[in-house]
Design a protein around this motif. Sequence first.
Motif, short mmCIF file in Angstrom:
data_model
loop_
_atom_site.label_atom_id
_atom_site.label_comp_id
_atom_site.label_asym_id
_atom_site.label_seq_id
_atom_site.Cartn_x
_atom_site.Cartn_y
_atom_site.Cartn_z
N HIS A 156 -8.28 -11.80 -8.30
CA HIS A 156 -7.22 -12.69 -7.84
C HIS A 156 -5.88 -12.42 -8.50
N THR A 180 0.53 -14.26 -8.48
CA THR A 180 -0.51 -13.79 -7.55
C THR A 180 0.01 -12.81 -6.51
N THR A 181 1.26 -12.36 -6.68
CA THR A 181 1.81 -11.33 -5.80
C THR A 181 2.40 -10.21 -6.64
N ILE A 219 -4.58 -11.60 -4.10
CA ILE A 219 -5.82 -12.23 -3.65
C ILE A 219 -6.35 -11.58 -2.37
N SER A 220 -5.51 -11.46 -1.36
CA SER A 220 -5.96 -10.91 -0.08
C SER A 220 -5.66 -9.43 0.10
N ARG A 253 3.05 -8.04 -2.02
CA ARG A 253 1.67 -8.01 -1.56
C ARG A 253 0.86 -9.01 -2.37
N SER A 254 -0.03 -9.74 -1.71
CA SER A 254 -0.87 -10.72 -2.37
C SER A 254 -1.96 -10.02 -3.17
N ARG A 259 -2.96 -8.38 1.35
CA ARG A 259 -2.06 -8.29 2.49
C ARG A 259 -0.60 -8.46 2.06
#
Length: 71
Positions: A29, A66-67, A50-51, A47-48, A53
Motif C-alpha cells: 500500500h 499513497t501516491t 495501492i492500485s 500513480r497510486s 493506476r
Amino acid sequence: MSKGRGSGSYRSAISGRYVTAKHGKASPHTTVRESAGPSGSSSPHYRSAISGRYVTTAHGKASPHTTIKES
C-alpha cells in the motif's frame, strides 16, 4: 538494496526512495513497483501505490503518502 530504475525495482510512496524487493512486497500500500523504460511523457504524473493506476494531479497532491510522482 535495489537501486536505479532496473526491471522490477520498488519505490516508497512516502519517501520516494528505492527500497528492497522484500520491503516492496511486504508493504504493497505504500510502495510502487516500477517498470523499466522511458515514461513517454514530458509532464509529471501521479500513480497510486495501492492500485498501481494513474490518478489525477489533485488526488496525487492530496495523498502524498499513497501516491508517487513520476516525471
